[in-house]
Enzyme design. Structure first.
Site, PDB file in Angstrom:
ATOM      1  CG  HIS A   1      -1.936  -1.088   1.210  1.00 54.92           C
ATOM      2  ND1 HIS A   1      -2.199  -1.897   2.285  1.00 54.92           N
ATOM      3  CD2 HIS A   1      -2.751  -1.514   0.222  1.00 54.92           C
ATOM      4  CE1 HIS A   1      -3.148  -2.778   1.960  1.00 54.92           C
ATOM      5  NE2 HIS A   1      -3.500  -2.567   0.710  1.00 54.92           N
ATOM      6  CG  HIS A   2       4.764   1.538  -2.083  1.00 57.02           C
ATOM      7  ND1 HIS A   2       4.320   0.383  -2.689  1.00 57.02           N
ATOM      8  CD2 HIS A   2       5.434   2.218  -3.044  1.00 57.02           C
ATOM      9  CE1 HIS A   2       4.716   0.373  -3.948  1.00 57.02           C
ATOM     10  NE2 HIS A   2       5.401   1.476  -4.188  1.00 57.02           N
TER      11      HIS A   2
ATOM     12  CE  LYS B   1      -4.265  -1.082 -13.376  1.00 63.22           C
ATOM     13  NZ  LYS B   1      -4.987  -2.360 -13.555  1.00 63.22           N
TER      14      LYS B   1
ATOM     15  CE  LYS C   1       4.557  -7.262 -13.909  1.00 66.09           C
ATOM     16  NZ  LYS C   1       3.590  -8.096 -14.647  1.00 66.09           N
TER      17      LYS C   1
ATOM     18  CE  LYS D   1      -1.516 -11.146 -11.882  1.00 66.89           C
ATOM     19  NZ  LYS D   1      -0.593 -10.336 -12.682  1.00 66.89           N
TER      20      LYS D   1
ATOM     21  CB  SER E   1      -3.209  -0.822 -16.826  1.00 67.23           C
ATOM     22  OG  SER E   1      -3.732  -2.020 -17.323  1.00 67.23           O
TER      23      SER E   1
HETATM   24  N1  GLU Z   1      -1.921  -8.830 -15.681  1.00 64.05           N
HETATM   25  C1  GLU Z   1      -0.973  -7.918 -16.227  1.00 64.05           C
HETATM   26  C2  GLU Z   1       0.364  -8.075 -15.523  1.00 64.05           C
HETATM   27  O1  GLU Z   1       0.661  -9.091 -14.939  1.00 64.05           O
HETATM   28  C3  GLU Z   1      -1.487  -6.494 -16.275  1.00 64.05           C
HETATM   29  C4  GLU Z   1      -1.773  -5.878 -14.959  1.00 64.05           C
HETATM   30  C5  GLU Z   1      -2.471  -4.505 -15.056  1.00 64.05           C
HETATM   31  O2  GLU Z   1      -2.620  -3.986 -16.134  1.00 64.05           O
HETATM   32  O3  GLU Z   1      -2.852  -4.021 -13.997  1.00 64.05           O
HETATM   33  O4  GLU Z   1       1.197  -7.225 -15.591  1.00 64.05           O
END
Ligand code: GLU
Length: 469
Positions: free
Chosen positions: A62-63, A68, A92, A104, A360
């Protein structure tokens, strides 16, 4: 043999990199852990039966907010996997400077066993479970597609969210990867594959990196093998082919095919659509096992399906010079060690496949700003370009062709801006990781360098928050 833990592998890679950073052990521990784990069971009526569906949403950090990360539909979905994938999302996003924290989700189902009607019921129910627990929202947690999901599922999610949050002006930003008609952004569909291409192209343009491996620079003429012909694999292969590389091997569940003269991606894709299998493609040789493709001689191997496909067992037989991880976690730490010893460059997942989340982010910004990219500047830019060109033609006394004129004058459309933002992001991230690696020759591989960059950025945001001294 103990069972493979994907989250354990992520933790292992994290620890390997953490010793090259200067953070307090407490900060490192906080960065590493999953902050919130929501495991749910809910009933859905399928035909005459009630099925109890198992699903998850994990918020790794939650930083920054929102969290996402995608939602996966597969029988293999389990807590360990979702935690690992959520953690990878944090790193990422940090590497590509997307201001989100990782999350996720997943539902343990085989989507092929359900009708679209049933899948819609499951997806909508999953969304309402997330809403009930405040695990979704444009400022809270924003899902996206992943393995087994796509635009259709995202459309169901946004529709469910909007109907349960009437009047929320930013509701479209509760999920990304939506169809363009439902608030999506042009260029999202191919974004991950295009990001893989941009990242690897940048690596291929680095003279020192290529010469160390006895390779020439540039993408043209390089031989490529792609495992997985889903959205990511298909687009990665396609962009390489368009840039003059030769795709000599393709693999799917049912088997793999190879042709040293190159395979035409669209023709293979259509062949699979018509016959239900990648095998027996005209001019190509069938390989008995899908995994045989991973061992083909090539310049770049791109695993673009699931995790744990290259491990201690088959890594010694891999003959590629560069491995580009388009999937999340396709290599185990044992495989990593083997490739480092063998001098094979592994371009790591959590940066190489960040094109999806990067676009995204652009989609989310579009949703919050309520305006299509390019709408404000397209005509203005075109007028400026036209005036400049007219002046140049007048002064030089020469005229460009109509085709050249159209190209020069052209103002940016949404897809142009999205792709340009993605290209810049991937090039900058590649250089940042390579620079971090060069700055500390003790860092053993590119994955560790990528983790160092990510840990430093997340650590800094905790420090800036004043949570830790
Ligand atoms: N599922 C994709 C990933 O692993 C996209 C995640 C996204 O767009 O939030 O990077």
């Amino acid at each position: 043999m103990s069972e493979y833990s994907f989250f354990g592998a992520v933790e292992k890679s994290f620890d390997k990199a953490a010793r090259f950073t200067k953070w307090d052990p407490g900060i490192l521990e906080q960065i590493k852990q999953c902050n919130a784990v929501y495991r749910m069971h809910f009933p859905v009526k399928i035909g005459e039966n009630i099925e109890v569906i198992k699903a998850y949403r994990v918020q790794h950090s939650h930083h920054k907010l929102p969290c996402k990360g995608g939602i996966r539909f597969a029988m293999s979905v389990n807590l360990d996997e979702v935690m690992a994938l959520a953690a990878l999302m944090t790193y990422k996003c940090a590497i590509v400077n997307v201001p989100f924290a990782g999350a996720k989700g997943g539902i343990t189902i085989d989507p092929k066993k359900y009708t679209p009607y049933d899948l819609e019921k499951i997806t909508r129910r999953y969304t309402s479970e997330l809403i009930k627990k405040n695990f979704i929202g444009p400022g809270i947690d924003v899902p996206a597609p992943d393995y087994g999901t796509g635009e259709r599922e995202m459309a169901w999610i946004v529709d469910t969210y909007i109907s349960m949050r009437p009047g929320d002006i930013d509701a479209l930003g509760c999920v990304t990867g939506k169809p363009v008609t439902q608030g999506g952004v042009r260029g999202r569909r191919e974004a991950t594959g295009l990001g893989v291409f941009y990242g690897l192209r940048e690596v291929c343009n680095m003279t020192d990196v290529m010469h160390q491996r006895g390779m020439t620079t540039g993408v043209e003429g390089k031989t490529i093998v792609v495992q997985g012909l889903g959205n990511v694999g298909y687009h990665s292969a396609k962009f390489f082919q368009d840039a003059g590389a030769k795709v000599i091997g393709l693999a799917e569940f049912e088997g793999a095919i190879t042709n040293p003269n190159g395979l035409d991606i669209d023709a293979v894709f259509n062949h699979r659509k018509q016959t239900g299998s990648i095998l027996n493609f005209p001019g190509a040789t069938n390989l008995a096992l899908s995994s045989d493709a991973l061992e083909l001689e090539c310049d770049i191997l791109i695993p673009a399906a699931l995790e744990n496909v290259i491990n201690g067992q088959n890594a010694p037989r891999v003959k590629a010079k560069i491995i580009g991880e388009a999937a999340n976690g396709p290599l185990t730490p044992e495989a990593d060690e083997i490739f480092t010893r063998r001098g094979i460059l592994v371009v790591p997942d959590m940066y190489l496949n960040a094109g999806g989340v990067t676009v995204s982010y652009f989609e989310w910004l579009k949703n919050l700003s309520h305006v299509r990219y390019g709408r404000m500047e397209k005509r203005f830019t075109e007028n400026q370009n036209r005036q400049m060109l007219d002046q140049l033609e007048e002064f030089s006394g020469k005229k460009v062709t109509q085709k050249e004129r159209d190209e020069i004058v052209h103002g940016p459309e949404e897809v142009d801006l999205v792709r340009s933002g993605l290209e810049e992001t991937m090039i900058a991230a590649t250089r940042e990781i390579m620079d971090a690696w060069k700055m500390n020759p003790e860092i053993p591989d590119m994955r560790t360098a990528a983790y160092v960059v990510a840990i430093n950025k997340v650590g800094l945001s905790y420090a800036e928050l004043g949570i830790f001294p």
